[in-house]
Design an enzyme around this catalytic site. Structure first.
Site, PDB file in Angstrom:
ATOM      1  N   HIS A 155       5.684  -0.541   7.116  1.00  0.00           N
ATOM      2  CA  HIS A 155       4.466   0.301   7.106  1.00  0.00           C
ATOM      3  C   HIS A 155       4.168   0.829   5.699  1.00  0.00           C
ATOM      4  CE1 HIS A 155       4.965   0.471  11.551  1.00  0.00           C
ATOM      5  NE2 HIS A 155       6.248   0.571  11.236  1.00  0.00           N
ATOM      6  N   SER A 276     -10.383  -3.604 -19.573  1.00  0.00           N
ATOM      7  CA  SER A 276     -11.657  -3.158 -19.021  1.00  0.00           C
ATOM      8  C   SER A 276     -12.665  -3.066 -20.145  1.00  0.00           C
ATOM      9  CB  SER A 276     -11.461  -1.792 -18.359  1.00  0.00           C
ATOM     10  OG  SER A 276     -12.666  -1.057 -18.373  1.00  0.00           O
TER      11      SER A 276
END
Ligand code: ARG
Length: 459
Positions: A155, A276
Protein backbone atom coordinates in the site's frame (compact mmCIF):
# COMPACT_ATOMS: atom_id res chain seq x y z
CA UNK A 1 0.87 1.36 -63.60
CA UNK A 2 -1.60 -0.74 -61.59
CA UNK A 3 -0.79 -4.47 -61.63
CA UNK A 4 -4.52 -5.26 -61.28
CA UNK A 5 -5.77 -2.76 -63.88
CA UNK A 6 -7.29 -5.36 -66.30
CA UNK A 7 -10.81 -5.48 -64.90
CA UNK A 8 -11.14 -1.72 -64.40
CA UNK A 9 -12.53 0.82 -66.85
CA UNK A 10 -11.81 3.85 -64.68
CA UNK A 11 -8.85 4.85 -62.56
CA UNK A 12 -9.25 5.59 -58.84
CA UNK A 13 -9.16 9.23 -57.84
CA UNK A 14 -5.82 10.27 -56.47
CA UNK A 15 -7.28 10.71 -52.99
CA UNK A 16 -8.63 7.14 -53.10
CA UNK A 17 -5.23 5.93 -54.30
CA UNK A 18 -3.58 7.65 -51.41
CA UNK A 19 -6.12 6.34 -48.92
CA UNK A 20 -5.71 2.80 -50.20
CA UNK A 21 -1.92 2.76 -50.27
CA UNK A 22 0.14 1.28 -47.47
CA UNK A 23 3.58 1.86 -48.96
CA UNK A 24 4.21 4.73 -46.56
CA UNK A 25 4.34 2.31 -43.63
CA UNK A 26 4.79 -1.18 -45.11
CA UNK A 27 7.99 -0.28 -46.99
CA UNK A 28 9.89 -1.39 -43.94
CA UNK A 29 8.95 -4.96 -44.93
CA UNK A 30 11.05 -4.75 -48.10
CA UNK A 31 13.64 -7.25 -46.89
CA UNK A 32 11.05 -9.81 -45.77
CA UNK A 33 9.09 -9.30 -48.98
CA UNK A 34 12.12 -9.95 -51.14
CA UNK A 35 13.19 -12.91 -49.01
CA UNK A 36 9.73 -14.45 -49.40
CA UNK A 37 9.73 -13.78 -53.16
CA UNK A 38 13.15 -15.36 -53.63
CA UNK A 39 11.99 -18.53 -51.89
CA UNK A 40 8.81 -18.52 -53.98
CA UNK A 41 10.77 -18.08 -57.24
CA UNK A 42 13.11 -20.94 -56.28
CA UNK A 43 10.13 -23.15 -55.52
CA UNK A 44 8.46 -22.27 -58.86
CA UNK A 45 11.71 -23.19 -60.65
CA UNK A 46 12.22 -26.42 -58.74
CA UNK A 47 8.65 -27.53 -59.47
CA UNK A 48 8.93 -26.68 -63.16
CA UNK A 49 6.19 -24.05 -62.92
CA UNK A 50 8.68 -21.59 -64.43
CA UNK A 51 11.96 -22.60 -66.09
CA UNK A 52 15.19 -22.82 -64.05
CA UNK A 53 16.60 -19.89 -66.08
CA UNK A 54 13.56 -17.73 -65.36
CA UNK A 55 13.78 -18.64 -61.68
CA UNK A 56 17.46 -17.72 -61.57
CA UNK A 57 16.92 -14.42 -63.35
CA UNK A 58 14.13 -13.47 -60.94
CA UNK A 59 16.20 -14.44 -57.89
CA UNK A 60 19.26 -12.50 -59.04
CA UNK A 61 17.25 -9.43 -59.96
CA UNK A 62 15.47 -9.48 -56.60
CA UNK A 63 18.87 -9.62 -54.92
CA UNK A 64 19.96 -6.58 -56.93
CA UNK A 65 16.79 -4.74 -55.99
CA UNK A 66 17.41 -5.49 -52.32
CA UNK A 67 20.90 -4.06 -52.61
CA UNK A 68 19.61 -0.97 -54.39
CA UNK A 69 16.93 -0.37 -51.76
CA UNK A 70 19.54 -0.65 -49.05
CA UNK A 71 21.73 1.86 -50.84
CA UNK A 72 18.81 4.26 -51.09
CA UNK A 73 18.63 4.02 -54.89
CA UNK A 74 14.98 2.96 -55.11
CA UNK A 75 11.94 5.18 -54.92
CA UNK A 76 8.61 3.63 -54.01
CA UNK A 77 5.38 5.05 -55.43
CA UNK A 78 1.88 5.41 -54.06
CA UNK A 79 0.62 4.25 -57.44
CA UNK A 80 2.06 0.81 -56.76
CA UNK A 81 0.12 0.80 -53.50
CA UNK A 82 2.12 -1.42 -51.20
CA UNK A 83 5.58 -2.91 -50.80
CA UNK A 84 4.58 -6.10 -52.61
CA UNK A 85 3.46 -4.41 -55.82
CA UNK A 86 6.24 -1.84 -55.69
CA UNK A 87 8.86 -4.55 -55.72
CA UNK A 88 7.05 -6.57 -58.36
CA UNK A 89 6.79 -3.47 -60.57
CA UNK A 90 10.49 -2.74 -60.22
CA UNK A 91 11.26 -6.38 -61.04
CA UNK A 92 9.14 -6.20 -64.18
CA UNK A 93 10.67 -2.88 -65.20
CA UNK A 94 14.07 -4.56 -65.03
CA UNK A 95 13.43 -7.95 -66.65
CA UNK A 96 10.14 -7.54 -68.52
CA UNK A 97 7.80 -10.50 -68.98
CA UNK A 98 9.84 -12.90 -66.83
CA UNK A 99 9.21 -10.60 -63.87
CA UNK A 100 5.48 -10.95 -64.46
CA UNK A 101 5.77 -14.69 -63.78
CA UNK A 102 6.82 -14.27 -60.14
CA UNK A 103 3.25 -13.92 -58.90
CA UNK A 104 2.23 -17.32 -60.32
CA UNK A 105 0.67 -19.52 -57.62
CA UNK A 106 0.72 -16.70 -55.09
CA UNK A 107 -1.55 -13.92 -53.84
CA UNK A 108 -0.72 -10.78 -51.94
CA UNK A 109 -2.75 -12.30 -49.13
CA UNK A 110 -0.31 -15.12 -48.44
CA UNK A 111 2.56 -12.81 -49.38
CA UNK A 112 1.76 -10.17 -46.76
CA UNK A 113 1.10 -12.86 -44.16
CA UNK A 114 4.52 -14.40 -44.71
CA UNK A 115 6.17 -10.97 -44.61
CA UNK A 116 4.71 -10.10 -41.19
CA UNK A 117 5.61 -13.48 -39.80
CA UNK A 118 9.20 -13.15 -41.02
CA UNK A 119 9.30 -9.65 -39.58
CA UNK A 120 8.01 -10.77 -36.20
CA UNK A 121 10.48 -13.64 -36.06
CA UNK A 122 13.26 -11.09 -36.45
CA UNK A 123 11.68 -8.71 -33.94
CA UNK A 124 11.25 -11.45 -31.35
CA UNK A 125 14.97 -12.13 -31.56
CA UNK A 126 15.69 -8.39 -31.18
CA UNK A 127 13.38 -8.13 -28.16
CA UNK A 128 15.10 -11.18 -26.68
CA UNK A 129 18.44 -9.50 -26.98
CA UNK A 130 17.41 -6.24 -25.24
CA UNK A 131 15.61 -8.20 -22.53
CA UNK A 132 18.74 -10.27 -21.94
CA UNK A 133 20.73 -7.06 -21.45
CA UNK A 134 18.13 -5.85 -18.98
CA UNK A 135 18.27 -9.12 -17.06
CA UNK A 136 22.07 -8.94 -16.95
CA UNK A 137 21.91 -5.38 -15.63
CA UNK A 138 19.45 -6.38 -12.91
CA UNK A 139 21.60 -9.32 -11.93
CA UNK A 140 24.70 -7.13 -11.76
CA UNK A 141 22.96 -4.53 -9.60
CA UNK A 142 21.46 -7.19 -7.37
CA UNK A 143 24.93 -8.66 -6.78
CA UNK A 144 26.18 -5.21 -5.78
CA UNK A 145 23.32 -4.67 -3.36
CA UNK A 146 22.91 -7.92 -1.45
CA UNK A 147 23.65 -5.98 1.75
CA UNK A 148 21.71 -2.80 0.91
CA UNK A 149 18.77 -2.67 3.28
CA UNK A 150 15.60 -0.78 2.39
CA UNK A 151 11.94 -0.65 3.32
CA UNK A 152 9.66 -3.13 1.60
CA UNK A 153 6.21 -1.64 0.99
CA UNK A 154 2.60 -2.69 0.76
CA UNK A 155 0.00 0.00 0.00
CA UNK A 156 3.09 2.22 -0.40
CA UNK A 157 3.39 2.14 3.39
CA UNK A 158 6.55 0.84 4.99
CA UNK A 159 5.90 -2.83 5.70
CA UNK A 160 8.98 -5.01 6.35
CA UNK A 161 12.67 -4.46 5.67
CA UNK A 162 14.11 -6.14 2.59
CA UNK A 163 17.32 -5.86 0.61
CA UNK A 164 17.57 -3.93 -2.61
CA UNK A 165 18.87 -7.13 -4.22
CA UNK A 166 15.61 -8.85 -3.29
CA UNK A 167 13.57 -6.00 -4.77
CA UNK A 168 15.63 -6.05 -7.99
CA UNK A 169 15.32 -9.81 -8.30
CA UNK A 170 11.54 -9.49 -8.11
CA UNK A 171 11.77 -7.55 -11.37
CA UNK A 172 14.28 -10.04 -12.75
CA UNK A 173 11.65 -12.74 -12.37
CA UNK A 174 8.99 -10.62 -14.08
CA UNK A 175 11.21 -9.91 -17.06
CA UNK A 176 12.31 -13.50 -17.34
CA UNK A 177 8.65 -14.56 -17.57
CA UNK A 178 8.21 -11.88 -20.24
CA UNK A 179 11.01 -13.55 -22.14
CA UNK A 180 9.29 -16.93 -21.76
CA UNK A 181 6.11 -15.41 -23.15
CA UNK A 182 7.93 -14.12 -26.24
CA UNK A 183 9.55 -17.54 -26.74
CA UNK A 184 6.19 -19.20 -26.48
CA UNK A 185 4.56 -16.75 -28.86
CA UNK A 186 7.39 -17.37 -31.33
CA UNK A 187 6.22 -20.95 -31.72
CA UNK A 188 2.97 -19.69 -33.21
CA UNK A 189 4.61 -16.98 -35.31
CA UNK A 190 6.99 -19.56 -36.75
CA UNK A 191 4.47 -21.17 -39.16
CA UNK A 192 4.37 -20.71 -42.92
CA UNK A 193 1.33 -19.15 -44.62
CA UNK A 194 2.94 -18.83 -48.09
CA UNK A 195 1.51 -21.08 -50.77
CA UNK A 196 -2.06 -20.63 -49.55
CA UNK A 197 -2.92 -18.33 -52.45
CA UNK A 198 -5.75 -15.86 -51.94
CA UNK A 199 -7.74 -18.16 -49.65
CA UNK A 200 -8.45 -21.51 -51.30
CA UNK A 201 -5.01 -22.76 -52.32
CA UNK A 202 -3.69 -22.84 -55.88
CA UNK A 203 -4.01 -25.11 -58.91
CA UNK A 204 -0.25 -25.49 -59.31
CA UNK A 205 1.92 -28.31 -58.08
CA UNK A 206 3.67 -26.19 -55.42
CA UNK A 207 5.90 -27.38 -52.61
CA UNK A 208 5.07 -25.61 -49.36
CA UNK A 209 7.42 -27.79 -47.32
CA UNK A 210 10.26 -26.58 -49.50
CA UNK A 211 9.16 -22.97 -48.88
CA UNK A 212 9.12 -23.57 -45.13
CA UNK A 213 12.63 -24.96 -45.27
CA UNK A 214 13.95 -22.14 -47.46
CA UNK A 215 12.46 -19.50 -45.18
CA UNK A 216 13.30 -21.26 -41.93
CA UNK A 217 9.77 -21.84 -40.67
CA UNK A 218 9.26 -24.66 -38.18
CA UNK A 219 5.85 -25.66 -39.56
CA UNK A 220 3.49 -25.21 -42.51
CA UNK A 221 0.08 -23.79 -41.62
CA UNK A 222 -2.35 -26.60 -42.42
CA UNK A 223 -5.32 -24.52 -43.60
CA UNK A 224 -4.92 -21.86 -46.27
CA UNK A 225 -7.97 -19.85 -45.27
CA UNK A 226 -6.71 -19.55 -41.70
CA UNK A 227 -3.22 -18.75 -42.99
CA UNK A 228 -4.33 -15.63 -44.87
CA UNK A 229 -7.13 -14.49 -42.56
CA UNK A 230 -5.84 -14.55 -39.01
CA UNK A 231 -3.46 -12.27 -37.17
CA UNK A 232 -3.68 -13.92 -33.75
CA UNK A 233 0.11 -14.35 -33.67
CA UNK A 234 0.55 -10.58 -34.07
CA UNK A 235 -2.00 -9.87 -31.34
CA UNK A 236 -0.11 -12.26 -29.13
CA UNK A 237 3.17 -10.52 -29.91
CA UNK A 238 1.72 -7.12 -28.99
CA UNK A 239 0.26 -8.65 -25.86
CA UNK A 240 3.74 -9.82 -24.87
CA UNK A 241 4.99 -6.26 -25.52
CA UNK A 242 2.15 -4.78 -23.44
CA UNK A 243 2.84 -7.03 -20.45
CA UNK A 244 6.56 -6.24 -20.59
CA UNK A 245 5.77 -2.52 -20.77
CA UNK A 246 3.48 -2.92 -17.77
CA UNK A 247 6.37 -4.39 -15.77
CA UNK A 248 8.71 -1.65 -16.95
CA UNK A 249 6.19 1.04 -16.04
CA UNK A 250 5.96 -0.22 -12.46
CA UNK A 251 9.71 -0.04 -12.11
CA UNK A 252 9.69 3.43 -13.70
CA UNK A 253 7.05 4.59 -11.26
CA UNK A 254 9.29 3.45 -8.40
CA UNK A 255 12.31 5.25 -9.83
CA UNK A 256 10.25 8.41 -10.19
CA UNK A 257 9.20 8.15 -6.54
CA UNK A 258 12.66 7.14 -5.37
CA UNK A 259 14.29 10.13 -7.05
CA UNK A 260 11.93 12.60 -5.35
CA UNK A 261 13.19 14.56 -2.33
CA UNK A 262 10.54 12.72 -0.29
CA UNK A 263 12.19 9.32 -0.83
CA UNK A 264 15.69 10.32 -1.96
CA UNK A 265 16.75 6.71 -2.56
CA UNK A 266 18.33 7.13 -6.01
CA UNK A 267 19.71 9.79 -8.26
CA UNK A 268 19.11 9.25 -11.95
CA UNK A 269 22.16 10.24 -13.96
CA UNK A 270 22.15 13.67 -15.62
CA UNK A 271 22.37 11.97 -19.00
CA UNK A 272 18.93 10.41 -18.43
CA UNK A 273 17.25 13.46 -16.92
CA UNK A 274 16.06 16.79 -18.23
CA UNK A 275 15.72 20.27 -16.80
CA UNK A 276 12.81 22.66 -16.64
CA UNK A 277 12.49 25.64 -18.93
CA UNK A 278 11.37 27.82 -16.04
CA UNK A 279 12.54 26.29 -12.74
CA UNK A 280 16.34 26.28 -12.67
CA UNK A 281 16.62 23.81 -9.78
CA UNK A 282 14.65 21.03 -11.50
CA UNK A 283 16.05 17.69 -12.62
CA UNK A 284 13.23 15.58 -13.96
CA UNK A 285 13.13 11.79 -14.47
CA UNK A 286 11.67 12.21 -17.96
CA UNK A 287 12.88 8.90 -19.40
CA UNK A 288 11.11 6.95 -16.68
CA UNK A 289 7.97 9.04 -17.12
CA UNK A 290 8.05 8.54 -20.87
CA UNK A 291 8.34 4.78 -20.56
CA UNK A 292 5.37 4.87 -18.17
CA UNK A 293 3.48 6.98 -20.72
CA UNK A 294 4.46 4.84 -23.70
CA UNK A 295 3.04 1.83 -21.88
CA UNK A 296 -0.35 3.39 -22.56
CA UNK A 297 0.48 3.60 -26.27
CA UNK A 298 1.39 -0.08 -26.43
CA UNK A 299 -1.86 -1.03 -24.66
CA UNK A 300 -3.54 1.04 -27.37
CA UNK A 301 -1.72 -0.97 -30.05
CA UNK A 302 -3.07 -4.18 -28.55
CA UNK A 303 -6.61 -2.86 -28.39
CA UNK A 304 -6.26 -1.49 -31.90
CA UNK A 305 -5.33 -4.82 -33.50
CA UNK A 306 -7.87 -6.78 -31.47
CA UNK A 307 -10.54 -4.37 -32.68
CA UNK A 308 -9.35 -4.45 -36.30
CA UNK A 309 -9.74 -8.22 -36.32
CA UNK A 310 -13.03 -8.31 -34.42
CA UNK A 311 -15.96 -9.54 -36.50
CA UNK A 312 -14.02 -9.85 -39.78
CA UNK A 313 -15.64 -12.47 -42.02
CA UNK A 314 -13.38 -15.07 -43.58
CA UNK A 315 -10.94 -14.72 -45.22
CA UNK A 316 -8.69 -11.74 -46.07
CA UNK A 317 -10.21 -8.25 -45.74
CA UNK A 318 -8.42 -5.00 -46.43
CA UNK A 319 -8.93 -4.03 -42.79
CA UNK A 320 -5.94 -6.27 -42.15
CA UNK A 321 -3.66 -3.82 -43.93
CA UNK A 322 -3.98 -1.73 -40.76
CA UNK A 323 -2.29 -4.47 -38.70
CA UNK A 324 1.18 -3.22 -39.44
CA UNK A 325 0.85 0.13 -37.71
CA UNK A 326 0.26 -1.25 -34.19
CA UNK A 327 2.68 -4.14 -34.73
CA UNK A 328 5.55 -1.84 -35.74
CA UNK A 329 4.73 0.68 -33.04
CA UNK A 330 4.59 -1.89 -30.24
CA UNK A 331 7.87 -3.53 -31.25
CA UNK A 332 9.70 -0.21 -31.72
CA UNK A 333 8.40 1.26 -28.47
CA UNK A 334 9.24 -1.82 -26.45
CA UNK A 335 12.78 -2.16 -27.77
CA UNK A 336 13.58 1.53 -27.23
CA UNK A 337 12.02 1.54 -23.76
CA UNK A 338 13.90 -1.54 -22.57
CA UNK A 339 17.22 -0.22 -23.89
CA UNK A 340 16.87 3.23 -22.33
CA UNK A 341 15.68 1.70 -19.09
CA UNK A 342 18.69 -0.62 -18.91
CA UNK A 343 21.15 2.21 -19.41
CA UNK A 344 19.29 4.36 -16.92
CA UNK A 345 19.48 1.83 -14.09
CA UNK A 346 23.13 1.03 -14.80
CA UNK A 347 24.08 4.69 -14.45
CA UNK A 348 21.85 5.76 -11.55
CA UNK A 349 23.34 6.39 -8.12
CA UNK A 350 21.83 4.33 -5.30
CA UNK A 351 21.75 6.21 -2.00
CA UNK A 352 22.24 3.18 0.22
CA UNK A 353 22.53 5.29 3.39
CA UNK A 354 19.10 6.84 2.87
CA UNK A 355 17.56 3.47 2.10
CA UNK A 356 18.99 2.00 5.26
CA UNK A 357 17.82 4.97 7.34
CA UNK A 358 14.32 4.57 5.97
CA UNK A 359 14.43 0.85 6.75
CA UNK A 360 15.22 1.55 10.40
CA UNK A 361 12.26 3.82 11.04
CA UNK A 362 8.63 3.08 10.44
CA UNK A 363 8.26 0.15 12.87
CA UNK A 364 8.93 -2.38 10.17
CA UNK A 365 10.34 -4.73 12.81
CA UNK A 366 6.94 -4.92 14.55
CA UNK A 367 6.14 -8.30 12.99
CA UNK A 368 9.52 -9.59 14.15
CA UNK A 369 8.85 -8.30 17.66
CA UNK A 370 5.54 -10.19 17.60
CA UNK A 371 7.33 -13.31 16.34
CA UNK A 372 9.73 -12.91 19.30
CA UNK A 373 6.83 -13.16 21.75
CA UNK A 374 5.42 -16.14 19.81
CA UNK A 375 8.78 -17.86 20.36
CA UNK A 376 8.25 -17.27 24.08
CA UNK A 377 4.99 -19.20 23.95
CA UNK A 378 2.30 -16.51 23.47
CA UNK A 379 -0.39 -16.94 20.78
CA UNK A 380 0.28 -14.79 17.67
CA UNK A 381 -2.96 -12.77 17.96
CA UNK A 382 -2.10 -11.69 21.51
CA UNK A 383 1.42 -10.78 20.45
CA UNK A 384 0.02 -8.72 17.56
CA UNK A 385 -2.12 -6.80 20.07
CA UNK A 386 0.76 -6.21 22.53
CA UNK A 387 3.13 -4.96 19.85
CA UNK A 388 0.38 -2.78 18.40
CA UNK A 389 0.08 -1.03 21.77
CA UNK A 390 3.86 -0.71 21.96
CA UNK A 391 4.01 0.88 18.50
CA UNK A 392 1.37 3.41 19.52
CA UNK A 393 3.37 4.19 22.67
CA UNK A 394 6.54 4.68 20.62
CA UNK A 395 4.76 6.87 18.05
CA UNK A 396 3.59 9.15 20.85
CA UNK A 397 7.12 9.28 22.25
CA UNK A 398 8.67 9.71 18.80
CA UNK A 399 11.06 6.76 19.18
CA UNK A 400 11.76 3.46 17.44
CA UNK A 401 10.85 0.11 19.02
CA UNK A 402 14.47 -0.72 19.72
CA UNK A 403 14.87 2.57 21.57
CA UNK A 404 12.57 1.38 24.40
CA UNK A 405 14.29 0.63 27.71
CA UNK A 406 14.13 -2.89 29.11
CA UNK A 407 11.79 -1.58 31.78
CA UNK A 408 9.44 -0.24 29.15
CA UNK A 409 9.58 -3.56 27.28
CA UNK A 410 8.75 -5.43 30.48
CA UNK A 411 5.81 -3.13 31.18
CA UNK A 412 4.16 -4.53 28.03
CA UNK A 413 5.13 -8.17 28.62
CA UNK A 414 7.37 -9.92 31.10
CA UNK A 415 8.41 -12.29 28.31
CA UNK A 416 10.80 -9.68 26.93
CA UNK A 417 14.51 -10.14 27.62
CA UNK A 418 17.73 -8.43 26.58
CA UNK A 419 17.99 -10.50 23.41
CA UNK A 420 15.00 -8.59 21.99
CA UNK A 421 17.33 -5.76 20.90
CA UNK A 422 19.30 -8.05 18.64
CA UNK A 423 16.17 -9.82 17.38
CA UNK A 424 14.57 -6.63 16.07
CA UNK A 425 17.66 -5.00 14.57
CA UNK A 426 16.97 -4.41 10.86
CA UNK A 427 19.48 -6.97 9.54
CA UNK A 428 18.27 -9.56 12.04
CA UNK A 429 14.74 -9.14 10.70
CA UNK A 430 16.01 -9.85 7.19
CA UNK A 431 18.25 -12.69 8.27
CA UNK A 432 15.47 -14.38 10.25
CA UNK A 433 13.27 -15.02 7.21
CA UNK A 434 13.38 -18.74 6.52
CA UNK A 435 10.83 -19.50 3.81
CA UNK A 436 12.03 -20.37 0.32
CA UNK A 437 12.19 -17.26 -1.88
CA UNK A 438 12.39 -14.85 1.07
CA UNK A 439 14.45 -11.67 1.44
CA UNK A 440 16.96 -13.32 3.80
CA UNK A 441 20.59 -12.86 2.74
CA UNK A 442 20.91 -16.59 2.31
CA UNK A 443 17.79 -16.88 0.18
CA UNK A 444 18.84 -14.00 -2.07
CA UNK A 445 22.21 -15.71 -2.61
CA UNK A 446 20.33 -18.87 -3.53
CA UNK A 447 18.12 -16.93 -5.95
CA UNK A 448 21.21 -15.44 -7.59
CA UNK A 449 22.86 -18.86 -7.82
CA UNK A 450 19.72 -20.25 -9.42
CA UNK A 451 19.75 -17.45 -12.02
CA UNK A 452 23.40 -18.21 -12.82
CA UNK A 453 22.69 -21.90 -13.12
CA UNK A 454 19.79 -21.36 -15.52
CA UNK A 455 21.96 -19.02 -17.58
CA UNK A 456 24.72 -21.63 -17.81
CA UNK A 457 22.20 -24.28 -18.84
CA UNK A 458 21.07 -22.06 -21.71
CA UNK A 459 24.55 -21.24 -23.01
N1 ARG B 1 -1.21 -4.15 -48.60
C1 ARG B 1 -2.03 -5.28 -48.29
C2 ARG B 1 -1.98 -5.56 -46.79
O1 ARG B 1 -1.15 -5.06 -46.15
C3 ARG B 1 -1.56 -6.48 -49.03
C4 ARG B 1 -2.60 -7.49 -49.27
C5 ARG B 1 -3.61 -6.96 -50.23
N2 ARG B 1 -4.48 -7.98 -50.68
C6 ARG B 1 -5.60 -7.67 -51.36
N3 ARG B 1 -6.32 -8.69 -51.70
N4 ARG B 1 -5.96 -6.47 -51.62
O2 ARG B 1 -2.80 -6.27 -46.28
Amino acid sequence: MKLWKGRFSKAATSSADEFNASIEFDQRLYREDITGSIAHARMLGKQGIITPDESLLIVETLQDILKDIEEGKVEFTIESEDIHMNIESILTERIGDVGKKLHTARSRNDQVAVDIRLYLKKETAAVRSVLTELEDALEKLAKEHTDTVMPGYTHLQRAQPVTLAYHLLAYYQMFSRDMERFDDCLQRIDRLPLGSGALAGTTYDTDRDFLAKELGFAQVLPNGMDAVADRDFAIEFINCCAITMMHLSRFCEELILWSSAEFDFVEIDDSFSTGSSIMPQKKNPDMAELIRGKTGRVYGDLMSLLTICKGLPMAYNKDLQEDKIPVFDAADTLKASVSIFTEMILTMKVKTGNMEKAAKYGYMNATDAADYLVSKGLPFRDCHEIIGRMVLYCINKGIALDELTMEEFKSFSDKFDDDIYDKIAVRSCIKAKRSKGSTSFESVEAQLADIDEKKNERS
